[in-house]
Design an enzyme around this catalytic site. Structure first.
Site, short mmCIF file in Angstrom:
data_model
loop_
_atom_site.label_atom_id
_atom_site.label_comp_id
_atom_site.label_asym_id
_atom_site.label_seq_id
_atom_site.Cartn_x
_atom_site.Cartn_y
_atom_site.Cartn_z
N LYS A 53 0.84 -1.21 0.00
CA LYS A 53 0.00 0.00 0.00
C LYS A 53 0.88 1.25 0.00
O LYS A 53 0.64 2.19 -0.76
CB LYS A 53 -0.92 0.01 1.23
N GLN A 97 -4.51 -1.12 9.55
CA GLN A 97 -4.50 -2.49 9.04
C GLN A 97 -5.12 -3.45 10.05
O GLN A 97 -4.76 -3.44 11.23
CB GLN A 97 -3.06 -2.91 8.71
N ASP A 120 -11.01 3.30 3.97
CA ASP A 120 -11.41 1.89 4.00
C ASP A 120 -12.93 1.74 3.91
O ASP A 120 -13.44 0.65 3.64
CB ASP A 120 -10.96 1.26 5.33
N1 GUN Z 1 -6.96 -6.46 6.39
C1 GUN Z 1 -7.36 -7.25 5.36
N2 GUN Z 1 -8.07 -6.53 4.46
C2 GUN Z 1 -8.11 -5.27 4.92
C3 GUN Z 1 -8.66 -4.06 4.42
O1 GUN Z 1 -9.30 -3.99 3.36
N3 GUN Z 1 -8.46 -2.95 5.19
C4 GUN Z 1 -7.78 -3.00 6.35
N4 GUN Z 1 -7.67 -1.86 7.03
N5 GUN Z 1 -7.25 -4.09 6.84
C5 GUN Z 1 -7.41 -5.22 6.13
#
Ligand code: GUN
Length: 299
Positions: A53, A97, A120
């Site tokens: 990311k 995350q 998100d």
């Molecule tokens: N962990 C697995 N998928 C995601 C996601 O789409 N966003 C976040 N913040 N954590 C994750």
């Protein structure tokens, strides 16, 4: 044979559009998009996602910030970090995350993120906007938003008259996916582990979205001929045929069987996966446009 939907190529298109929008924003003298990614602890899979990311954010020309906090971080410390990012005008997107260590209340953490920085799309405000069809101002969770772009590439924007079946009812994928399909005029059914005769239900789907996280659960004879199949699953399974201790990635769908019946299908890897990060960038650039008082770009 089904058309193979190339998620890598669509994701690359999204990222290049984000880059162009970032350059336009700078040309207008506005603050460049800023994305903060927060990770707590040392889960190896999470670290890989977070690094990816941050790398894509830099590639887009964003101000990219990563907070790596030790596993012992208290909830209070994490909430303070989020409060600081909420107040920081150089940050337009905050991503914490998941999963978080057990001693931290993930729900509380997510609801502390300012809704206008919640790229998100997990905050109740954004969930509510999606549920009431306020798509112009909502942040939509990245995986279903990316899946929707792939569906639109095959079926167009208006899905009137089509039956969609979403297998899986998670807050991150299944429920927001169902809401997006509904907003596009599909007739939507959400199926889950308690659904009766899932194969028969799946066979009614013109659009079948698999988001259960169970390797190769959905068989070829569950697929309606000509259907669009979106496989959200990413499962690592042992692959002794590749050598001892080797593994491979499979989706929630038996790919070869489904591809023989479907009209179009996403592969794993290379389907929905690359779209998730691309849509995070799309949400962040959109947030920066809104913060600058400009019209939100669409994807
Ligand atoms: N962990 C697995 N998928 C995601 C996601 O789409 N966003 C976040 N913040 N954590 C994750």
């Amino acid at each position: 044979m089904a058309e193979v939907i190339d998620g890598k190529s669509v994701a690359a298109d999204v990222v290049s559009k984000v880059k162009a929008l970032t350059a336009e924003l700078s040309a207008k003298g506005a603050t460049r998009p800023g994305l903060a990614v927060v990770i707590v602890g040392e889960d190896p899979a999470s670290q890989v996602y977070v690094a990816s990311k941050s790398r894509t954010a830099k590639e887009c020309g964003f101000h990219s910030l990563q907070h790596t906090l030790p596993a012992e971080t208290t909830e209070e410390q994490l909430l303070k970090t989020i409060g600081d990012l909420n107040a920081d005008p150089s940050i337009h997107g905050i991503l914490v995350q998941l999963p978080l260590p057990g001693h931290i209340d993930a729900g509380k953490v997510i609801q502390t993120i300012a809704p206008e920085k919640d790229v998100d799309g997990f905050h109740f405000i954004n969930v509510g906007k999606l549920g009431t069809g306020e798509l112009e101002t909502a942040f939509v969770p990245c995986t279903p938003a990316g899946s929707m772009l792939l569906i639109q590439r095959v079926r167009g924007k208006d899905l009137s008259g089509l039956n969609a079946v979403v297998v899986g009812r998670s807050n991150i994928v299944g429920k927001p996916m169902a809401n997006l399909l509904l907003a596009a005029n599909c007739t939507v059914t959400i199926a889950h582990s308690r659904t009766k005769d899932l194969p028969a239900l799946a066979r009614t789907a013109d659009i079948l979205v698999a988001a259960v996280g169970r390797p190769e659960m959905i068989k070829g004879d569950w697929v309606k001929p000509g259907a669009t199949v979106i496989d959200v699953g990413i499962n690592r399974i042992p692959a002794p045929e590749k050598g001892e201790g080797k593994s491979r990635l499979v989706g929630d769908v038996v790919y070869a069987e489904a591809a023989a019946v479907a009209g179009a299908i996403t592969p794993v890897p290379g389907g929905v996966g690359p779209m998730t990060i691309a849509m995070l960038m799309a949400n962040t650039v959109a947030s920066a446009y809104l913060a600058a008082g400009l019209k939100r770009p669409s994807f």
